[in-house]
Write an enzyme that holds these catalytic residues in place. Sequence first.
Site, short mmCIF file in Angstrom:
data_model
loop_
_atom_site.label_atom_id
_atom_site.label_comp_id
_atom_site.label_asym_id
_atom_site.label_seq_id
_atom_site.Cartn_x
_atom_site.Cartn_y
_atom_site.Cartn_z
N LYS A 116 39.25 35.87 73.69
CA LYS A 116 38.39 36.45 74.72
C LYS A 116 37.30 37.32 74.10
O LYS A 116 36.17 37.34 74.59
CB LYS A 116 39.20 37.28 75.73
CG LYS A 116 40.35 36.52 76.38
CD LYS A 116 39.92 35.23 77.06
CE LYS A 116 40.93 34.13 76.83
NZ LYS A 116 40.50 32.79 77.14
N ARG A 292 38.24 22.34 78.86
CA ARG A 292 39.00 21.16 79.30
C ARG A 292 38.43 20.68 80.62
O ARG A 292 37.63 21.37 81.24
CB ARG A 292 40.47 21.55 79.53
CG ARG A 292 40.58 22.67 80.56
CD ARG A 292 41.97 22.95 81.03
NE ARG A 292 41.94 23.81 82.20
CZ ARG A 292 41.90 25.13 82.20
NH1 ARG A 292 41.91 25.79 81.05
NH2 ARG A 292 41.85 25.82 83.33
#
Length: 516
Positions: A116, A292
């Site tokens: 992150k 994804r």
Amino acid sequence: MIRKVLIANRGEIALRIVRACQELGVRAVAVYSDADAQAPHVREADEAVHIGPAPASESYLRGDHLIAVAKQVGADAVHPGYGFLSEREWFARAVRDAGLVWIGPPAEAIAAMGSKTAARTLAISAGTPVVPGTTEPLRDAAEAAATAARFGYPVLLKAAAGGGGKGMRVVREESEIAGALASAQREAKNAFGDDAVYVEKYIEGPRHVEIQVLADAHGNCIALGERECSIQRRHQKMVEEAPSVAVTPELRQRMGDAAVAAAKAAGYVNAGTCEFLLDRHGNFYFLEMNTRIQVEHPVTELVMGIDLVQWQLRIASGERLPFTTSPEPKGWAIECRITSEDPANGFLPSTGRIAHLHLPSGPGVRWDGGIEVGSVVGLSYDPMLAKLIVFAPTREAAIARMERALKELVIDGVETSREFHLRVMADADYRAGRVDIQWLESRLPTLLAQQAPRETRQAAAIAAALLADRDRGSRRTGTPSGGSATVPGHTNGAPAPAGVAGSWAQLARLENLRRG
Ligand code: MV4
């Protein structure tokens, strides 16, 4: 060119990928565990290979074995779907190292977005707005207090390796920060093996709006509009829409540009999604990038008129994107995730065998499912059984269409979220578009109070199954066995014997109840 794809997944997304392959003239190879030998994704694929016992750790998560299977069957590419191995950098790398095409972003882009803090650093370098905060892990409580004071309370402590809300702590005043830091670090260490925690300003009551991007291997990257994903419970989305009521064409353009800039900074190729928080004032902040295809991709497909999974294959084959500017969304799409969970019982996963299934159809209805009559729903995998997606010219028409489709849907054998979704569609806040990421959880008591008791719901599903079976029987024999019951959609024939007719009438009343 890709000629044969190994699909390293199961359930509805595996079937979705099979369909994309078949429409492109590409052979689809399914894999299956013991639990999935009879699954629709296996039957619909051109070939299928057994990969092990039911537990995912012994089947769908065995990366090296999956690559060996791909080589064995002569596949030239691997599609990971979502979940399982889809965002594991090592798997993307191993697929590539085995001489196979990875139908997803480069391993380097997965790695860059996996952390992150690294993703924040990338976004900042791209000029994409991020939540005010740091990118360096906190050393101790004193540094945490000093940093929090700089940004102003409330702050949010987040795990650098995080995701899914793990290792996250809201801190509202300085007295709480030392304890919150210690517990966030402990949770991060347990969940990710990395105790790095950093600080962000806490954004109160935002929406979760994400931007779909598609990038080819020739440097073209476009945004395909937003999805409104605020309706979630414990980080599990339940309803998604495209577009979002909160996004104007001007905001869509700016968020799209910001997402494309972040994707380009990561060297992104293939389909991906940038998650943003959108606050009440129209400010948006990049949170993270999902590397994804996502569960909710169909709502984008419907309003943009493009097949994202087919584009994943075409991009992986080296094809160029045919557009250089973002299209505007047309119409409105809504998706309900139909799960085998019992909302009335704390969303406890429900197991069983699908005894009866009636799928909704008609104008603007899409069912992306992975179950059929006879499917056994266990606890080995995610409880999402299917996605019900509708498309209509306006949001109002889409909501009406979703209500109609949810009423048509009959699933008998496990508890599902169907009735709960009907309550959401009927909710005044939902209909007005007055939602944020806290809305569903704060509205739960109201939504659950409207739910019929479990026995009634089960009886109603059985009633629907019996009525459907009776109607099938009368078509076969030409001699209706029905009674005096009148149910919309259920035609009744000649009178039945007195006692039986009364039973049919009772079933019909139950069926009307089921339809809400
Ligand atoms: C936030 C936030 C408020 N302020 N960051 C949750 C999981 C991870 N993806 C990021 N998350 C959040 N980050 C700041 N600075 C609120 C959330 C959040 C959330 C975000 C998206 C969708 C659902 C959510 C539910 C709870 C909290």
